[in-house]
Design an enzyme around this catalytic site. Structure first.
Site, PDB file in Angstrom:
ATOM      1  N   GLU A  75      16.946  -8.257 -83.491  1.00  0.00           N
ATOM      2  CA  GLU A  75      18.082  -8.570 -82.613  1.00  0.00           C
ATOM      3  C   GLU A  75      19.347  -7.982 -83.216  1.00  0.00           C
ATOM      4  O   GLU A  75      19.376  -7.683 -84.417  1.00  0.00           O
ATOM      5  CB  GLU A  75      18.226 -10.097 -82.483  1.00  0.00           C
ATOM      6  CG  GLU A  75      18.457 -10.744 -83.850  1.00  0.00           C
ATOM      7  CD  GLU A  75      18.377 -12.268 -83.866  1.00  0.00           C
ATOM      8  OE1 GLU A  75      18.986 -12.884 -82.991  1.00  0.00           O
ATOM      9  OE2 GLU A  75      17.719 -12.799 -84.768  1.00  0.00           O
ATOM     10  N   LYS A  87      23.004  -8.306 -84.838  1.00  0.00           N
ATOM     11  CA  LYS A  87      23.647  -9.403 -85.567  1.00  0.00           C
ATOM     12  C   LYS A  87      25.035  -9.618 -84.972  1.00  0.00           C
ATOM     13  O   LYS A  87      25.920  -8.780 -85.102  1.00  0.00           O
ATOM     14  CB  LYS A  87      23.749  -9.078 -87.047  1.00  0.00           C
ATOM     15  CG  LYS A  87      24.338 -10.231 -87.837  1.00  0.00           C
ATOM     16  CD  LYS A  87      24.188 -10.032 -89.322  1.00  0.00           C
ATOM     17  CE  LYS A  87      24.652 -11.253 -90.078  1.00  0.00           C
ATOM     18  NZ  LYS A  87      26.053 -11.590 -89.838  1.00  0.00           N
ATOM     19  N   ASP A 127      28.743 -11.021 -84.370  1.00  0.00           N
ATOM     20  CA  ASP A 127      29.810 -11.386 -85.279  1.00  0.00           C
ATOM     21  C   ASP A 127      30.521 -12.620 -84.738  1.00  0.00           C
ATOM     22  O   ASP A 127      31.555 -12.538 -84.089  1.00  0.00           O
ATOM     23  CB  ASP A 127      30.777 -10.201 -85.420  1.00  0.00           C
ATOM     24  CG  ASP A 127      31.499 -10.231 -86.751  1.00  0.00           C
ATOM     25  OD1 ASP A 127      31.156 -11.090 -87.584  1.00  0.00           O
ATOM     26  OD2 ASP A 127      32.399  -9.410 -86.946  1.00  0.00           O
ATOM     27  N   TYR A 185      24.444 -17.030 -77.870  1.00  0.00           N
ATOM     28  CA  TYR A 185      23.056 -16.574 -77.787  1.00  0.00           C
ATOM     29  C   TYR A 185      22.235 -17.357 -78.802  1.00  0.00           C
ATOM     30  O   TYR A 185      22.632 -17.476 -79.968  1.00  0.00           O
ATOM     31  CB  TYR A 185      22.927 -15.083 -78.109  1.00  0.00           C
ATOM     32  CG  TYR A 185      23.327 -14.154 -76.986  1.00  0.00           C
ATOM     33  CD1 TYR A 185      22.974 -14.418 -75.662  1.00  0.00           C
ATOM     34  CD2 TYR A 185      24.049 -12.995 -77.259  1.00  0.00           C
ATOM     35  CE1 TYR A 185      23.334 -13.553 -74.641  1.00  0.00           C
ATOM     36  CE2 TYR A 185      24.410 -12.122 -76.236  1.00  0.00           C
ATOM     37  CZ  TYR A 185      24.050 -12.416 -74.931  1.00  0.00           C
ATOM     38  OH  TYR A 185      24.408 -11.556 -73.933  1.00  0.00           O
ATOM     39  N   LYS A 209      22.753  -4.466 -92.199  1.00  0.00           N
ATOM     40  CA  LYS A 209      24.113  -4.360 -91.655  1.00  0.00           C
ATOM     41  C   LYS A 209      24.596  -2.920 -91.510  1.00  0.00           C
ATOM     42  O   LYS A 209      24.144  -2.019 -92.208  1.00  0.00           O
ATOM     43  CB  LYS A 209      25.092  -5.124 -92.572  1.00  0.00           C
ATOM     44  CG  LYS A 209      24.696  -6.601 -92.755  1.00  0.00           C
ATOM     45  CD  LYS A 209      25.737  -7.562 -92.271  1.00  0.00           C
ATOM     46  CE  LYS A 209      26.954  -7.591 -93.148  1.00  0.00           C
ATOM     47  NZ  LYS A 209      27.821  -8.729 -92.862  1.00  0.00           N
ATOM     48  N   CYS A 239      67.141  11.985 -84.630  1.00  0.00           N
ATOM     49  CA  CYS A 239      65.797  12.557 -84.528  1.00  0.00           C
ATOM     50  C   CYS A 239      65.428  13.285 -85.816  1.00  0.00           C
ATOM     51  O   CYS A 239      66.181  14.139 -86.278  1.00  0.00           O
ATOM     52  CB  CYS A 239      65.738  13.516 -83.348  1.00  0.00           C
ATOM     53  SG  CYS A 239      64.183  14.427 -83.273  1.00  0.00           S
ATOM     54  N   CYS A 280      65.246  17.270 -84.718  1.00  0.00           N
ATOM     55  CA  CYS A 280      66.385  18.064 -84.229  1.00  0.00           C
ATOM     56  C   CYS A 280      67.726  17.387 -84.486  1.00  0.00           C
ATOM     57  O   CYS A 280      68.771  17.915 -84.108  1.00  0.00           O
ATOM     58  CB  CYS A 280      66.228  18.363 -82.746  1.00  0.00           C
ATOM     59  SG  CYS A 280      66.486  16.915 -81.707  1.00  0.00           S
ATOM     60  N   CYS A 286      64.006  10.338 -78.941  1.00  0.00           N
ATOM     61  CA  CYS A 286      64.956  11.395 -79.224  1.00  0.00           C
ATOM     62  C   CYS A 286      65.549  11.821 -77.891  1.00  0.00           C
ATOM     63  O   CYS A 286      64.833  11.994 -76.913  1.00  0.00           O
ATOM     64  CB  CYS A 286      64.236  12.565 -79.895  1.00  0.00           C
ATOM     65  SG  CYS A 286      65.150  14.101 -79.813  1.00  0.00           S
ATOM     66  N   CYS A 303      64.855  19.772 -78.505  1.00  0.00           N
ATOM     67  CA  CYS A 303      64.198  19.292 -79.715  1.00  0.00           C
ATOM     68  C   CYS A 303      62.914  20.099 -79.935  1.00  0.00           C
ATOM     69  O   CYS A 303      62.048  20.164 -79.055  1.00  0.00           O
ATOM     70  CB  CYS A 303      63.858  17.807 -79.572  1.00  0.00           C
ATOM     71  SG  CYS A 303      62.864  17.169 -80.931  1.00  0.00           S
TER      72      CYS A 303
HETATM   73  O1  JCF Z   1      23.530 -13.008 -84.982  1.00  0.00           O
HETATM   74  C1  JCF Z   1      23.693 -13.624 -86.015  1.00  0.00           C
HETATM   75  N1  JCF Z   1      24.872 -13.627 -86.571  1.00  0.00           N
HETATM   76  C2  JCF Z   1      22.557 -14.356 -86.646  1.00  0.00           C
HETATM   77  C3  JCF Z   1      22.780 -15.216 -87.709  1.00  0.00           C
HETATM   78  C4  JCF Z   1      21.289 -14.156 -86.142  1.00  0.00           C
HETATM   79  C5  JCF Z   1      20.209 -14.804 -86.713  1.00  0.00           C
HETATM   80  O2  JCF Z   1      18.990 -14.609 -86.229  1.00  0.00           O
HETATM   81  C6  JCF Z   1      20.399 -15.700 -87.797  1.00  0.00           C
HETATM   82  C7  JCF Z   1      21.695 -15.904 -88.304  1.00  0.00           C
HETATM   83  C8  JCF Z   1      21.847 -16.774 -89.378  1.00  0.00           C
HETATM   84  C9  JCF Z   1      20.742 -17.395 -89.905  1.00  0.00           C
HETATM   85  N2  JCF Z   1      19.328 -16.339 -88.343  1.00  0.00           N
HETATM   86  C10 JCF Z   1      19.495 -17.152 -89.365  1.00  0.00           C
HETATM   87  C11 JCF Z   1      18.310 -17.791 -89.925  1.00  0.00           C
END
Ligand code: JCF
Length: 688
Positions: free
Chosen positions: A114, A116, A118, A224, A330, A424, A427, A442, A448
């Site tokens: 999946e 990750k 933020d 999610y 990452k 300026c 110029c 300016c 210029c």
């Molecule tokens: O999307 C995430 N930031 C994310 C964090 C996804 C995961 O499947 C995670 C997590 C943090 C811990 N799974 C664990 C076990």
């Protein structure tokens, strides 16, 4: 309505609103107009106000927030919430896989993959299908009780759908703020002079940590699911005490399948989640997600890969707080620290003076960055930035690097204020800040040197008259060596005069003169655009040409007449009038008119217009003609060209990489044309 029927009605309203919420926020497929939804919600809130006994914790009215809290209480997680270890390279990833293989003595295991997100990890607890508690991860064992806030998150159901759920279901997932909501939130904050959030993660965290859930409800958070906590059944003993036991029947042996079960109960699951056949597919998944990063509607910082087989997961166990069966792979960092070494001031085509940050070079988002724009004085004040400050710089995708914020506690003693110039820097003309504008300009106009160079670069650029062989560097050289001072001067260059310049060979000189010769014949929209009138972009230029048909008519149009053109408001009309008032502009324009030419725009009488009142929408990339060119040609045949697809659209022209408009058109049964179809249509009617 009779009071005896009220509980029935409340139940019905719960059902309808929950269903519409799910369709809108989870499935992205609204089935009723917003007004209908609002009406039902209003009715429910009214009933609850008059009959407090009918207001339950799973009422969809909770989505708008409740009473503010004094502080968050603590929640002990029945099963600890784990964190993830990170790797940043293929080598580190391979080492992780090898450690797994060495432990389980098999190398054919599936992985659930999946993006990750933020955001912030939270745990949701449903008892008998009702959301009873939501908590942050905290230290993994004890988190904060943020139930009130989480109830306001639109895509999180307050009740599970279906019947097949265990008595206790803890769902773990990530709360995040979609990019669009984040941008809107910050735009509003800037308008109100409030502090902005550095990134969507901070915005999500700040929104979840509100004691007043009414504020959270306005923040457009999303969620999610990525895993499970405790899943069990409730058992009541003879004394009426309730205990819980794990529900082994519901807990199938595949992580991916468990997520699908959770999804079937109405919880959102990231659509990018994939079950991979083996660890060989991880790198391809990582690259695929990395390349989709910009087009995803939410911020991500890598991928997460988990051993799918739960028995294998249990065999592997944990190190400290992170599982041995999962890893975050990452992306390279998009934010780094560096030092603002100096600020210089650049003068643009319209005289705007832009402060440019000179940074200590830093590797961020995959490239070395040493410059960033600081936009204007307001931005500098908002950031509270001084020279020699340590700053956070961000570069996402192919986007221009931005200074996100100053690290206040790293300010050195020699930090100095950024001082804007009084005249300026190119110029020496006076500088002026127009009322209500943030930028300093300016006043030198085409006197210029900087503005002159920029004006000529714009004139010769691809979307303007498009001179082959004339790049930005060459324009600068021609101006510096005093061979040209205006766009019109370009056409008086000769091979001989050009070849006197340094580093200019015979071949390049001849290419340039040929390119200029070809560029003498253009189109009226391109000519108007090439003049570089403030806020007259390609679309406006094309609209002006369609409306007035001749350049003379545009030059002599009044402010009111100009405002009859689509997209032309008071400001643009004033900009056009002002442009033609300046003596030096008139001189250059007259000069150009004697040198250049463009075909007359054909006008067909209404009864001769073959596409009269047919509405077209253009989407995706057209590879053989510009979008504005296509638009003008369609308009010349009487067609309307609109920006959005609706039931009233007759044709959608779909170029490459057509996205949501194409999907919508197909859904509405709108006829879809390819670029080739469009070209043959235009050819048939002699519009090309
Ligand atoms: O999307 C995430 N930031 C994310 C964090 C996804 C995961 O499947 C995670 C997590 C943090 C811990 N799974 C664990 C076990």
């Amino acid at each position: 309505m009779q009071n005896t029927l009220l509980p029935e009605r409340v139940k019905e309203l719960h059902q309808l609103i929950n269903q519409y919420n799910h369709q809108y926020y989870v499935l992205d497929e609204p089935t009723v107009p917003d007004a209908e939804y609002d009406r039902l919600m209003k009715e429910l809130i009214q009933i609850e106000k008059e009959n407090p006994a009918l207001k339950t914790i799973d009422s969809p009215s909770q989505k708008v927030g409740g009473e503010a809290l004094k502080a968050f209480t603590q929640v002990t997680h029945q099963i600890p919430m784990l964190s993830l270890d990170n790797v940043f390279s293929k080598e580190e990833w391979d080492a992780f896989v090898k450690r797994i293989v060495d432990r389980i003595h098999q190398n054919d295991f599936k992985l659930c993959a999946e993006p990750k997100l933020d955001g912030l990890a939270v745990s949701l607890r449903y008892e008998k299908g009702v959301l009873v508690q939501a908590a942050t991860r905290g230290d993994g064992s004890v988190g904060e009780n943020i139930t009130e806030n989480v109830r306001t998150i639109k895509c999180i159901p307050l009740t599970l759908t279906g019947e097949e759920y265990p008595d206790v279901l803890e769902v773990r997932g990530e709360v995040f703020m979609p990019k669009a909501s984040f941008e809107k939130l910050n735009e509003n904050a800037i308008k109100k002079g409030e502090k902005t959030f550095a990134n969507p993660r901070n915005a999500a965290a700040g929104s979840l940590r509100q004691l007043d859930s009414k504020i959270t409800s306005k923040r457009n958070l999303a969620f999610y699911a990525y895993g499970l906590g405790f899943v069990g059944n409730m058992i009541e003993n003879a004394n009426g005490e309730v205990t819980t036991v794990e529900n082994t029947e519901w807990l199938v042996n595949s992580h991916h399948q468990r997520l699908c079960q959770v999804k079937a109960l109405g919880l959102p699951m990231c659509p990018e989640v994939q079950l991979l056949d083996g660890s060989d597919d991880c790198e391809a998944f990582y690259q695929h997600i990395l390349s989709s990063r910009e087009s995803l509607s939410y911020e991500i910082d890598g991928t997460v890969l988990k051993v799918d087989d739960i028995e294998l997961q249990q065999k592997l166990g944990f190190v400290a707080k992170a599982p041995r069966w999962a890893m975050a792979y990452k992306f390279p960092a998009q934010e780094e620290l560096t030092i603002l070494e100096d600020v210089e001031f650049q003068v643009g085509r319209t005289g705007a003076i832009t402060p440019v940050a000179r940074l200590k070079p830093v590797f961020v988002g995959g490239v070395t960055v040493s410059n960033a724009t600081l936009h204007n004085q307001d931005e500098i004040e908002r950031l509270g930035i001084k020279i020699n400050d340590t700053v956070i710089i961000r570069r996402a995708g192919d986007v221009i690097p931005q200074i996100v914020s100053v690290v206040a506690d790293k300010r050195p003693d020699n930090a100095t204020d950024i001082v804007f110039p009084n005249s300026c820097p190119v110029c020496d003309s006076a500088v002026l800040k127009a009322e209500g504008e943030a930028v300093l300009r300016c006043t030198g106009g085409l006197f210029c040197g900087a503005q002159r160079k920029e004006a000529i670069k714009h004139f010769a650029s691809r979307k303007a008259i498009d001179v082959d062989g004339l790049g930005d560097k060459l324009v600068e050289q021609l101006v510096d060596e005093k061979l040209i001072a205006t766009p019109a001067d370009l056409f008086r260059l000769t091979e001989l005069s050009v070849s006197t310049m340094e580093r200019m060979g015979q071949k390049s000189a001849s290419n340039l003169i040929n390119g200029l010769e070809k560029a003498r014949v253009t189109t009226l929209p391109k000519f108007i655009y090439s003049l570089g009138i403030r806020e007259v972009g390609e679309t406006t230029a094309s609209n002006l040409a369609q409306h007035f048909l001749t350049f003379d008519a545009i030059k002599s149009a009044s402010e009111e007449e100009l405002q009859n053109v689509p997209d032309v408001g008071v400001i643009v009309a004033k900009n056009i009038i002002n442009f033609f008032k300046q003596a030096h502009n008139v001189e250059v324009v007259n000069d150009l008119e004697t040198i250049m030419s463009w075909p007359e725009i054909k006008v067909l009488a209404a009864d001769e217009q073959p596409l009269l009142d047919q509405t077209f929408v253009l989407t995706g990339t057209l590879s053989q003609m510009g979008r504005n060119e296509a638009k003008s040609a369609l308009q010349s045949l009487g067609a309307k060209v609109s920006g959005s697809v609706s039931a009233k659209t007759h044709y959608l022209v779909a170029g490459e990489k057509a996205g949501s408009k194409l999907t919508k058109a197909q859904g509405l049964g709108v006829e879809v044309l390819t670029e080739d179809d469009l070209i043959s249509l235009l050819n048939t009617h002699g519009a090309l």
